[in-house]
Design a protein around this motif. Structure first.
Motif, mmCIF file in Angstrom:
data_model
loop_
_atom_site.group_PDB
_atom_site.id
_atom_site.type_symbol
_atom_site.label_atom_id
_atom_site.label_comp_id
_atom_site.label_asym_id
_atom_site.label_seq_id
_atom_site.Cartn_x
_atom_site.Cartn_y
_atom_site.Cartn_z
ATOM 1 N N PHE A 59 0.824 -1.202 0.000
ATOM 2 C CA PHE A 59 0.000 0.000 0.000
ATOM 3 C C PHE A 59 0.858 1.252 0.000
ATOM 4 O O PHE A 59 0.621 2.191 -0.769
ATOM 5 N N PHE B 101 -5.968 3.207 3.248
ATOM 6 C CA PHE B 101 -5.743 1.816 3.655
ATOM 7 C C PHE B 101 -6.814 1.390 4.661
ATOM 8 O O PHE B 101 -7.389 0.299 4.560
ATOM 9 N N ASP C 211 -6.516 -3.192 -2.265
ATOM 10 C CA ASP C 211 -5.551 -2.480 -1.435
ATOM 11 C C ASP C 211 -5.816 -0.980 -1.382
ATOM 12 O O ASP C 211 -5.120 -0.247 -0.690
#
Length: 479
Positions: free
Chosen positions: A93, A438, A319
């Motif tokens: 990420f 995230f 992600d």
């Protein structure tokens, strides 16, 4: 009308178009700034060493992307995907976020340089950081958003045409500079002015600018889902890199034969215009300025596409939040493109408060890219050491790939050493709030937000971001 996911069959492009994406994204604002940036740090001798180091290191990195495209053909948007495959979702990420941010910040340099170029004739634009300059740049940002939204295929075709058009003035500059080169001036500039530091320090100080101008070497890898054949990704990467290396080194070295390095170091950006003006008169400034605008607009188009592509693919892999994985029926990741443009707009406003808008954006772009590049190189090294995908490979192939991976890793690690600490701190100020994406993605999937190890990693990033804010507020670090 937007769709929840990408079309099953992405638009496919030829190896020529992929190569144009590499060249188009690398040949942008940076090449027009090279004379001054190098003259500020070193003379001809240091410049030659710097290009040898940067050229070798970036060639190794280009070969890493070539090898990985073949070894891991199932991984798209390479820089991000390789970090995730090698080191997990959390690291992946941040690699995606950092690379995406570097592309968006890099896009700001293009508009700053365009306005600075026009500022030669329109004083209100200054060095590209005045209120009027930022307003006009903002119009350009959103105008390109509307252009790219019309379709990926159309944007890629425009980029291929612009890539050819923008190489012409740069090649003409090099040829004129060679023809008008003064051997005595070139000899005086060999060691350059008294830079104070050792030759090693001079070379180190040029490394961030070489990172910036070589950004885009991974362009074909980032756009790999559109390649007709996986082999085309590697071919386009190497062809684009070698072409651009020759151009960059030539622009830097021939400039030392026109003016004393102390004078080149004082030129306003784009310094290539000032060098040619000294050699042939005022028409040289106009000629380079016209070429710069064409070049920069083409590079902006390529980078806007790549920035959105990273977010789009990351969202498809769960992600990034799902809204970034939506595309139009013309294969345009519209929400990712919108968020990218919004971030560029934010950075553009910040440049009004920096001491040197262009150099700030340039160095920050390079610093943000270093971690994603290092992770890709280390992933290639990991594959070699574990022999994953090499079970049936000949020993010579394995040894060659291992050497490439080791050299690429050492080079990118050296770049982190050479980078200014302040840009690392400013990078962390971005990484900390970006973690919200995230968190949103994990919550959408009904998953635990952080594992214990991930929580520890975020705590370190947050602490670094706080330190960066304190450093800015206290004046320890300036923009």
């Amino acid at each position: 009308m937007a769709q929840q996911q990408a079309p099953e069959q992405a638009v496919k492009v030829t190896v020529l178009t992929l190569t144009a994406m590499v060249v188009g994204s690398m040949v942008g604002a940076g090449v027009f700034s090279l004379p001054r940036r190098f003259a500020q740090e070193t003379g001809v001798g240091g410049a030659l060493i710097a290009w040898a180091v940067a050229g070798t290191g970036m060639l190794m990195l280009a070969l890493v992307f070539q090898r990985l495209a073949v070894r891991k053909p199932d991984l798209d948007a390479g820089v991000y995907a390789y970090a995730k495959a090698g080191f997990g979702e959390f690291i992946g990420f941040y690699s995606a976020a950092g690379y995406w941010a570097s592309a968006c910040v890099g896009n700001v340099t293009y508009w700053v340089l365009i306005m600075s170029t026009l500022g030669e004739w329109i004083p209100a634009l200054g060095s590209g950081d005045t209120l009027i300059a930022v307003a006009l740049s903002s119009v350009g940002l959103w105008g390109f958003f509307l252009l790219i939204r019309r379709g990926t295929k159309e944007a890629a075709a425009i980029n291929r045409i612009v890539t050819v058009a923008k190489l012409v003035p740069i090649i003409v500059f090099v040829l004129l500079a060679v023809f008008l080169l003064d051997p005595a001036v070139f000899a005086d500039n060999f060691r350059g002015a008294d830079y104070g530091g050792s030759l090693f320090e001079q070379v180190s100080d040029t490394m961030l600018v070489t990172v910036f101008v070589f950004l885009g070497v991974e362009g074909a890898s980032v756009y790999s889902r559109h390649a007709r054949r996986r082999e085309d990704v590697g071919r386009a990467t190497i062809l684009g890199f070698l072409s651009v290396l020759a151009i960059f080194a030539s622009v830097t070295v021939v400039s030392y034969g026109i003016m004393p390095s102390s004078q080149i170091a004082e030129l306003r950006q784009p310094s290539m215009a000032g060098v040619l003006d000294s050699a042939v008169g005022s028409w040289g400034t106009a000629f380079v300025s016209a070429g710069l605008i064409i070049s920069v607009l083409g590079a902006y188009l390529a980078w806007a596409l790549m920035a959105a592509e990273v977010l789009f693919v990351a969202a498809g892999d769960d992600d990034m939040p799902a809204f970034l994985g939506r595309s139009t029926d013309r294969d345009v990741p519209v929400n990712a493109l919108l968020l990218s443009t919004a971030l560029s707009q934010t950075i553009l406003i910040i440049t009004m408060f920096s001491q040197d808008a262009f150099d700030f954006a340039l160095d920050l772009t390079a610093a943000l890219t270093l971690i994603p590049f290092l992770l890709a190189a280390v992933y290639a090294l990991k594959l070699c050491l574990t022999r994953e995908t090499y079970a049936d490979a000949r020993p010579a192939v394995w040894r060659g790939d291992l050497l490439v991976a080791v050299l690429a890793t050492l080079y990118t690690a050296f770049l982190l050493y050479a980078a200014d600490l302040k840009f690392v701190l400013v990078s962390l100020i971005f990484y900390a709030p970006a973690t919200a994406l995230f968190v949103l993605a994990r919550r959408e999937q009904g998953r635990r937000v952080f594992s214990p190890r991930e929580a520890m990693g975020f705590a370190l990033i947050a602490a670094g971001a706080v330190l960066g804010v304190i450093a800015l507020a206290a004046g320890w670090v300036s923009l």
